[in-house]
Motif scaffolding. Structure first.
Motif, PDB file in Angstrom:
ATOM      1  N   ARG A 176       0.841  -1.204   0.000  1.00 11.43           N
ATOM      2  CA  ARG A 176       0.000   0.000   0.000  1.00 11.43           C
ATOM      3  C   ARG A 176       0.870   1.245   0.000  1.00 11.43           C
ATOM      4  N   LYS A 177       0.199   2.291  -0.333  1.00 11.64           N
ATOM      5  CA  LYS A 177       0.891   3.569  -0.305  1.00 11.64           C
ATOM      6  C   LYS A 177       1.065   4.013   1.140  1.00 11.64           C
ATOM      7  N   LYS A 178       2.142   4.732   1.388  1.00 16.79           N
ATOM      8  CA  LYS A 178       2.368   5.279   2.723  1.00 16.79           C
ATOM      9  C   LYS A 178       1.426   6.452   2.941  1.00 16.79           C
ATOM     10  N   ALA A 179       1.092   6.688   4.192  1.00 16.51           N
ATOM     11  CA  ALA A 179       0.258   7.843   4.522  1.00 16.51           C
ATOM     12  C   ALA A 179       1.045   9.111   4.211  1.00 16.51           C
ATOM     13  N   PRO A 180       0.353  10.134   3.721  1.00 16.10           N
ATOM     14  CA  PRO A 180       1.077  11.361   3.383  1.00 16.10           C
ATOM     15  C   PRO A 180       1.695  11.995   4.634  1.00 16.10           C
ATOM     16  N   LYS A 181       2.815  12.626   4.439  1.00 18.35           N
ATOM     17  CA  LYS A 181       3.504  13.306   5.538  1.00 18.35           C
ATOM     18  C   LYS A 181       2.710  14.536   5.961  1.00 18.35           C
ATOM     19  N   ALA A 182       2.969  14.979   7.168  1.00 18.01           N
ATOM     20  CA  ALA A 182       2.257  16.143   7.691  1.00 18.01           C
ATOM     21  C   ALA A 182       2.567  17.388   6.877  1.00 18.01           C
ATOM     22  N   SER A 183       3.795  17.486   6.381  1.00 13.02           N
ATOM     23  CA  SER A 183       4.159  18.676   5.605  1.00 13.02           C
ATOM     24  C   SER A 183       3.392  18.740   4.293  1.00 13.02           C
ATOM     25  N   THR A 184       3.103  17.572   3.672  1.00 11.50           N
ATOM     26  CA  THR A 184       2.351  17.590   2.419  1.00 11.50           C
ATOM     27  C   THR A 184       0.878  17.847   2.674  1.00 11.50           C
ATOM     28  N   LEU A 185       0.383  17.497   3.865  1.00  6.66           N
ATOM     29  CA  LEU A 185      -1.019  17.771   4.191  1.00  6.66           C
ATOM     30  C   LEU A 185      -1.273  19.255   4.386  1.00  6.66           C
ATOM     31  N   LYS A 186      -0.228  19.998   4.673  1.00  6.94           N
ATOM     32  CA  LYS A 186      -0.393  21.420   4.965  1.00  6.94           C
ATOM     33  C   LYS A 186      -0.287  22.303   3.726  1.00  6.94           C
ATOM     34  N   THR A 187       0.049  21.724   2.596  1.00  4.60           N
ATOM     35  CA  THR A 187       0.200  22.545   1.399  1.00  4.60           C
ATOM     36  C   THR A 187      -1.159  23.073   0.957  1.00  4.60           C
ATOM     37  N   GLU A 188      -1.122  24.125   0.202  1.00  5.88           N
ATOM     38  CA  GLU A 188      -2.356  24.771  -0.257  1.00  5.88           C
ATOM     39  C   GLU A 188      -3.179  23.840  -1.146  1.00  5.88           C
ATOM     40  N   THR A 189      -2.505  23.089  -1.971  1.00  8.59           N
ATOM     41  CA  THR A 189      -3.245  22.175  -2.855  1.00  8.59           C
ATOM     42  C   THR A 189      -3.932  21.071  -2.054  1.00  8.59           C
ATOM     43  N   ALA A 190      -3.269  20.573  -1.008  1.00 10.83           N
ATOM     44  CA  ALA A 190      -3.872  19.526  -0.182  1.00 10.83           C
ATOM     45  C   ALA A 190      -5.081  20.063   0.567  1.00 10.83           C
ATOM     46  N   VAL A 191      -4.994  21.306   1.041  1.00  6.14           N
ATOM     47  CA  VAL A 191      -6.118  21.918   1.765  1.00  6.14           C
ATOM     48  C   VAL A 191      -7.291  22.120   0.805  1.00  6.14           C
ATOM     49  N   ASN A 192      -7.027  22.606  -0.405  1.00  7.46           N
ATOM     50  CA  ASN A 192      -8.088  22.811  -1.402  1.00  7.46           C
ATOM     51  C   ASN A 192      -8.744  21.487  -1.796  1.00  7.46           C
ATOM     52  N   GLN A 193      -7.945  20.443  -1.943  1.00  2.00           N
ATOM     53  CA  GLN A 193      -8.493  19.134  -2.315  1.00  2.00           C
ATOM     54  C   GLN A 193      -9.377  18.598  -1.187  1.00  2.00           C
ATOM     55  N   ALA A 194      -8.991  18.791   0.046  1.00  2.00           N
ATOM     56  CA  ALA A 194      -9.802  18.330   1.180  1.00  2.00           C
ATOM     57  C   ALA A 194     -11.110  19.102   1.234  1.00  2.00           C
ATOM     58  N   ARG A 195     -11.078  20.404   0.914  1.00  2.00           N
ATOM     59  CA  ARG A 195     -12.316  21.208   0.905  1.00  2.00           C
ATOM     60  C   ARG A 195     -13.270  20.704  -0.181  1.00  2.00           C
ATOM     61  N   ARG A 196     -12.726  20.343  -1.373  1.00  2.00           N
ATOM     62  CA  ARG A 196     -13.568  19.845  -2.466  1.00  2.00           C
ATOM     63  C   ARG A 196     -14.239  18.528  -2.100  1.00  2.00           C
ATOM     64  N   GLN A 197     -13.544  17.715  -1.320  1.00  2.00           N
ATOM     65  CA  GLN A 197     -14.098  16.423  -0.923  1.00  2.00           C
ATOM     66  C   GLN A 197     -15.071  16.555   0.240  1.00  2.00           C
ATOM     67  N   GLY A 198     -15.162  17.739   0.828  1.00  2.00           N
ATOM     68  CA  GLY A 198     -16.111  17.962   1.911  1.00  2.00           C
ATOM     69  C   GLY A 198     -15.559  17.638   3.291  1.00  2.00           C
ATOM     70  N   ILE A 199     -14.280  17.415   3.388  1.00  2.00           N
ATOM     71  CA  ILE A 199     -13.664  17.136   4.694  1.00  2.00           C
ATOM     72  C   ILE A 199     -13.526  18.466   5.450  1.00  2.00           C
ATOM     73  N   PRO A 200     -13.957  18.506   6.725  1.00  2.00           N
ATOM     74  CA  PRO A 200     -13.808  19.767   7.462  1.00  2.00           C
ATOM     75  C   PRO A 200     -12.326  20.113   7.649  1.00  2.00           C
ATOM     76  N   VAL A 201     -11.991  21.355   7.301  1.00  2.00           N
ATOM     77  CA  VAL A 201     -10.601  21.816   7.368  1.00  2.00           C
ATOM     78  C   VAL A 201     -10.532  23.012   8.301  1.00  2.00           C
ATOM     79  N   GLU A 202      -9.611  22.973   9.227  1.00  2.00           N
ATOM     80  CA  GLU A 202      -9.416  24.102  10.137  1.00  2.00           C
ATOM     81  C   GLU A 202      -8.057  24.721   9.831  1.00  2.00           C
ATOM     82  N   THR A 203      -8.084  25.989   9.513  1.00  2.00           N
ATOM     83  CA  THR A 203      -6.827  26.685   9.244  1.00  2.00           C
ATOM     84  C   THR A 203      -6.704  27.836  10.222  1.00  2.00           C
ATOM     85  N   THR A 204      -5.552  27.920  10.849  1.00  2.00           N
ATOM     86  CA  THR A 204      -5.277  29.037  11.767  1.00  2.00           C
ATOM     87  C   THR A 204      -3.936  29.626  11.393  1.00  2.00           C
TER      88      THR A 204
END
Length: 147
Positions: free
Chosen positions: A13-41
């Motif tokens: 299986r693929k490895k879970a994405p690293k925390a640094s890649t989860l914080k990128t702008e593209t990852a945040v936008n993709q999570a918003r499109r999928q409907g996952i609640p995103v908290e940004t501070t």
């Protein structure tokens, strides 16, 4: 070879994405499109280029006219150290070894550049047998045990 199990299945299986890649702008936008609640501070002072903030009392420090530096040994005490050492027939190095300090410290004290340290002055007093602190500077010290 009868012990080897040929029926085992290996799952890749693929490895879970690293925390640094989860914080990128593209990852945040993709999570918003999928409907996952995103908290940004945003961190305090994040995004500003201020590394050093001027203190409130900078003007007060600018108005300060006194030159701030360490207090050095009095010239009279420096001469007394030199005279007492020479009276005992010691070199600066000999005095330094007797008081367990570096020769440079004895040199600084005799030149008047040393920063007064009561521990070092007490050691020098004991070796040269002369008071270097207090009211009666320059008077001979009583031998140990006699008061």
């Amino acid at each position: 070879m009868s012990e080897s199990d040929w029926d085992t299945v290996t799952v890749l299986r693929k490895k879970a994405p690293k925390a640094s890649t989860l914080k990128t702008e593209t990852a945040v936008n993709q999570a918003r499109r999928q409907g996952i609640p995103v908290e940004t501070t945003q961190k305090f002072n994040a995004g500003t280029n201020k590394q050093h903030v001027a203190a409130k009392n900078t003007a007060k420090l600018d108005r300060e006219t006194d030159e701030l530096r360490h207090k050095t040994l009095a010239p009279t005490v420096a001469k007394l150290i030199m005279q007492g050492r020479q009276a005992k027939g010691l070199s600066q190095k000999d005095l330094a070894t007797q008081i367990c300090e570096k020769p440079q410290i004895v040199n600084d004290y005799e030149a008047g550049r040393g920063i007064p340290n009561n521990l070092i002055l007490g050691k020098i007093e004991r070796v040269i047998g002369m008071k270097l602190r207090g009211k009666d500077i320059g008077t001979p010290m009583a031998p140990p045990g006699k008061k």
